[in-house]
Design an enzyme around this catalytic site. Structure first.
Site: not given
Length: 312
Positions: A274, A259, A278, A24, A152, A272, A218, A257
Site C-alpha cells: 500500500n 501486508d 490509511g 475509498e 480496503s 499486497e 473500519y 505498508r
C-alpha cells in the site's frame, strides 16, 4: 532518503490532498483531516484540498510548495496524481509514478515479487467466463477473489465452494475489469509499515470475521491489533526484512505498508503493498509508529519530510 527538516517554514505552503473519486473516498477524507490537523499542530502551513477534476486550478491558485498525498485507491495510489504533480513540478510525499502503478495493481506486484524470488500466495487472473472447476483444481478451496486495483478489501470475497465462485467474481468485476483468484493461506495476518527506509514494529491483525475485510478494518470493534505482534524477535525481523525487499522491489519510496500471511509452518507470504495507507483512528501505520515511539503529529511530519529529497 529524505532530508530531515527542523523548521516548519522550510516546508512552505502544503496542500493535503484527500477525498477524490475512488471507492475509498470517505476513508480518504477521514485520513486527510487527521493528517491536516496533525501538520497544523506542528506549525506547518497546511491546507486541505478535496481532489476533483479542477485540481489544477486549486493547486495553482493556492501557490503551494508541496503536496501531502492522502488519496486512497484509484487516482491516489495508481500513479495518476503523482504523474500530475510531477508534470507541474510540485514535490509530493511517498512513491513515484511507476512504483505507485506497480504497488496498486495486485496482479502486477505479485508477478514482480515472483520474479524476484519473494514468497506470495498462488493466484490466477479470472473473468466472468473462468472455468470454476479448473480454478479450484489449481488453487484449491477456500480461495479469495480480489479486484486488483481496489484497496480496503473492497469487492473481495472468500469462496468456500465452487458454487460461490461465479457470484464472487461478478462482485469483484463491479469494481474492476482486472480480477484475480488467490490461494487461501490459513494462518495469521500481519502488516509492516515502512517509513523512510526503515521498517516499524509489525502488527498482527485478528478478526472474528472471515477475513480482514472493509468492516473489520473500519467499522468493527471486535478487530484486535496486536503490537507488539507476539512473534519472537527473529521471526519479526525476518518479516520486516521481507517487507523491505518487497517495498524496494516495487521501487516504492517514502512510506507505505506491506501486508502478509503466515501459515501454520511459520512461512510468510506477501499479500499486497500500500503506497498511501490509511491514517484514520483505526489505521495501522499510526499504531506501528506509536509502538516505535513516534506520535501521530511527528509521524505526519516524518512523512512530509519524504517530499524533500536529499538531492534538493
Amino acid at each position: 532518503m529524505s532530508r530531515r527538516i527542523e523548521n516548519a517554514a522550510e516546508f512552505g505552503r502544503v496542500a493535503v490532498l484527500m477525498g477524490g473519486r475512488s471507492a475509498e473516498r470517505e476513508i480518504s477524507l477521514i485520513s486527510g483531516k487527521a493528517v491536516l490537523a496533525g501538520l497544523q499542530r506542528k506549525g506547518v502551513d497546511a491546507y486541505g484540498i478535496d481532489v476533483s477534476f479542477d485540481i489544477c486550478h486549486k493547486l495553482g491558485s493556492g501557490q503551494f510548495d508541496r503536496a501531502f498525498i492522502v488519496l486512497h485507491g484509484r487516482g491516489g495510489e495508481d500513479g495518476e496524481i503523482q504523474g500530475f504533480l510531477q508534470a507541474v513540478n510540485l514535490p509530493y510525499t511517498g512513491s513515484g509514478v511507476a512504483a505507485s502503478v506497480l504497488s496498486m495493481n495486485k496482479r502486477i506486484s505479485k508477478n514482480n515479487w515472483i520474479q524476484q524470488g519473494l514468497p506470495t500466495a498462488g493466484f490466477a487472473r479470472v473473468s466472468a467466463d473462468s472455468d470454476a472447476g479448473m480454478l479450484v483444481s489449481r488453487l484449491g478451496l477456500p480461495l479469495i477473489i480480489k479486484p486488483v486495483n481496489e484497496g480496503s478489501s473492497i469487492g473481495m470475497s472468500k469462496v468456500k465452494t465452487v458454487d460461490e465462485l461465479k457470484q464472487a467474481i461478478e462482485l469483484a468485476l463491479q469494481y474492476d475489469a482486472d480480477v484475480i483468484a488467490e490461494q487461501w493461506i490459513q494462518g495469521e495476518e500481519y502488516t509492516v509499515t515502512i517509513l523512510d527506509g526503515e521498517p516499524l514494529p509489525a502488527i498482527r491483525l485478528k478478526t472474528p470475521r472471515e477475513f480482514y475485510d472493509f468492516e473489520a478494518k473500519y467499522q468493527s470493534n471486535s478487530t484486535e491489533y496486536l503490537c507488539p505482534c507476539g512473534l519472537d524477535s527473529d521471526s519479526e525481523q525476518q518479516m520486516q526484512q521481507l517487507a523491505l525487499k518487497a517495498f524496494d522491489g516495487l521501487g516504492m519510496s517514502g512510506w507505505g505498508r506491506v501486508d502478509f500471511m503466515r501459515d501454520g509452518k511459520g512461512e510468510f507470504y506477501l499479500l499486497e503493498a500500500n503506497s498511501v495507507p490509511g491514517m484514520t483512528d483505526h489505521s495501522l501505520v499510526p499504531m506501528a509508529a506509536k509502538q516505535a515511539g513516534i506520535d501521530f503529529d511527528d509521524l505526519v511530519w516524518r512523512i512530509l519530510e519524504t517530499s524533500v529529497r536529499e538531492s534538493c
